[in-house]
Write a protein that holds these residues in place. Structure first.
Motif, mmCIF file in Angstrom:
data_model
loop_
_atom_site.group_PDB
_atom_site.id
_atom_site.type_symbol
_atom_site.label_atom_id
_atom_site.label_comp_id
_atom_site.label_asym_id
_atom_site.label_seq_id
_atom_site.Cartn_x
_atom_site.Cartn_y
_atom_site.Cartn_z
ATOM 1 N N ILE A 36 -0.839 22.758 82.801
ATOM 2 C CA ILE A 36 -0.220 22.536 84.106
ATOM 3 C C ILE A 36 1.136 21.882 83.904
ATOM 4 O O ILE A 36 1.280 20.950 83.110
ATOM 5 N N THR A 37 2.137 22.351 84.632
ATOM 6 C CA THR A 37 3.449 21.714 84.640
ATOM 7 C C THR A 37 3.535 20.807 85.856
ATOM 8 O O THR A 37 3.225 21.225 86.983
ATOM 9 N N CYS A 38 3.926 19.571 85.622
ATOM 10 C CA CYS A 38 3.984 18.611 86.729
ATOM 11 C C CYS A 38 5.058 17.568 86.468
ATOM 12 O O CYS A 38 5.605 17.474 85.367
ATOM 13 N N ILE A 89 6.737 17.859 82.754
ATOM 14 C CA ILE A 89 6.066 17.989 81.464
ATOM 15 C C ILE A 89 4.904 18.979 81.605
ATOM 16 O O ILE A 89 4.503 19.329 82.724
ATOM 17 N N THR A 90 4.370 19.393 80.501
ATOM 18 C CA THR A 90 3.180 20.234 80.493
ATOM 19 C C THR A 90 1.973 19.377 80.121
ATOM 20 O O THR A 90 1.974 18.724 79.073
ATOM 21 N N VAL A 91 0.986 19.368 80.994
ATOM 22 C CA VAL A 91 -0.251 18.634 80.735
ATOM 23 C C VAL A 91 -1.282 19.617 80.203
ATOM 24 O O VAL A 91 -1.601 20.615 80.851
ATOM 25 N N ALA A 112 -3.029 13.428 85.779
ATOM 26 C CA ALA A 112 -3.307 12.433 84.737
ATOM 27 C C ALA A 112 -4.521 12.844 83.929
ATOM 28 O O ALA A 112 -5.462 13.453 84.447
ATOM 29 N N LEU A 113 -4.491 12.489 82.656
ATOM 30 C CA LEU A 113 -5.562 12.778 81.715
ATOM 31 C C LEU A 113 -6.082 11.451 81.190
ATOM 32 O O LEU A 113 -5.308 10.649 80.647
ATOM 33 N N VAL A 114 -7.388 11.197 81.362
ATOM 34 C CA VAL A 114 -7.966 9.901 81.003
ATOM 35 C C VAL A 114 -9.356 10.119 80.397
ATOM 36 O O VAL A 114 -10.125 10.938 80.904
ATOM 37 N N PRO A 115 -9.722 9.408 79.323
ATOM 38 C CA PRO A 115 -11.094 9.475 78.799
ATOM 39 C C PRO A 115 -12.105 9.001 79.842
ATOM 40 O O PRO A 115 -11.822 8.075 80.612
#
Length: 335
Positions: free
Chosen positions: A3-5, A24-26, A106-109
């Motif tokens: 995803i681009t965001c 950025i690319t996620v 957002a990417l989170v464990p």
């Protein structure tokens, strides 16, 4: 599928102008990671220290920023068991330079997420974990605060200070707060803070001793440090614990050996990041805080909400020290 965001990012440390909104690319989540669409994120003093280069977590350039956000899960890694697509989640601060939540996604464990409490607004839900986890481990794992203790909370108008006030009061302690001027006095009284010291107008030491009837305070939750420590050290009780968790005073913090020895006291260089790495302790904290939020005992105080494009104005507002509670940035996603 990536995803681009747009996200808040910086390529070097410095003042506020190092921050920028960048595309950025996620990547897709892997292993125990959870990808969620951010509806709102909260600002913390730790974020300022991070982009200035003074935080315990060193940035990995180009670095994302932020640790508290609320949103909807859209993808999960192969090892995720606690969440599913569509869940509303809120993130918990932890000590890594790899992740940052100030942006559209957002990417989170999964260990550092919880379900967003249903009785809170989106803005309140992203304002939970920095203030309550920081106070929880300080109060109950380091300070061993219990019913009847006297607790001193400088800068009590901050979200961290107010969070400590709520948790300590719920535990049966008498909480004494301080604020630099009388500008926030009425707002703080409305929040239920009955014992308040205006540090620019009266002696902190004398008022602490008066309010504790000469006993002194057994726990100090200090985000100021520097020269401010000298204003309360002679008002400690025997065996007191002083938590230093911030750097609002830019002056070096001297180690007050003699005053501490006199009171058999301890001064702790504290960060909640050193506690949330223990997943058992973290889960204990989650359960404790979420149960009290569900019952309405704890409720984050949101000071002001800004639009995503005005994120720098949000930081300027934080740096002005006008807030009583948390500063939040809301994101409107374009379809």
């Amino acid at each position: 599928m990536s995803i681009t965001c747009r996200v808040v990012r910086f390529h070097e440390t410095g003042e506020l102008d190092v921050l920028a909104l960048e595309n950025i690319t996620v990547e897709d989540p892997v292993d125990d990671e959870v990808l969620f669409k951010v509806d709102a994120f909260a600002l913390n003093r730790a974020d300022v220290l991070h982009y200035q280069g003074f935080h315990t977590t060193l940035p990995d350039f180009p670095s994302r920023l932020g640790s508290e956000a609320t949103g909807e899960v859209i993808k999960i890694g192969a090892n995720v068991t606690d969440f599913k697509v569509g869940d509303r989640v809120t993130s918990i601060p932890f000590n890594t330079a790899k992740y940052g939540v100030q942006g559209e996604y957002a990417l989170v464990p999964q260990d550092y997420l919880t379900k967003a409490p249903e009785n809170l607004t989106i803005e309140e839900a992203c304002s939970i974990w920095m203030q309550y986890s920081t106070a929880y481990f300080a109060l109950f794992h380091v300070g061993n605060v219990k019913e009847g203790d006297f607790v001193f909370v400088p800068a009590i108008s901050s979200s961290a200070g107010y969070g400590c006030f709520e948790l300590a009061k719920d535990a049966g302690a008498m909480v004494i707060g301080s604020t630099r001027t009388s500008a926030k006095k009425d707002d703080l009284k409305k929040l239920g803070i009955d014992h308040l010291i205006i540090s620019s107008e009266e002696s902190v030491e004398k008022r602490l001793m008066q309010l504790t009837k000469g006993e002194g305070v057994s726990f100090v939750y200090d985000p100021i440090a520097g020269n401010f420590c000298n204003e309360y050290l002679d008002a400690l009780s025997m065996g007191a614990v002083v938590i230093i968790y911030g750097l609002l005073d830019p002056n070096p913090t001297p180690y007050p050996l003699v005053p501490l020895i006199r009171k058999k006291a301890v001064m702790d260089a504290y960060s909640q990041f050193n506690h949330v790495e223990d997943i058992d302790k973290l889960n204990e904290c989650k359960a404790y805080v979420l149960e009290r939020i569900k019952k309405g005992i704890l409720k984050p105080k949101v000071s002001k909400v800004f639009d995503f494009e005005d994120y720098k104005k949000a930081y300027e507002y934080m740096l002005s020290n006008q807030q009583v509670g948390k500063i939040v940035v809301s994101i409107t996603h374009k379809q």
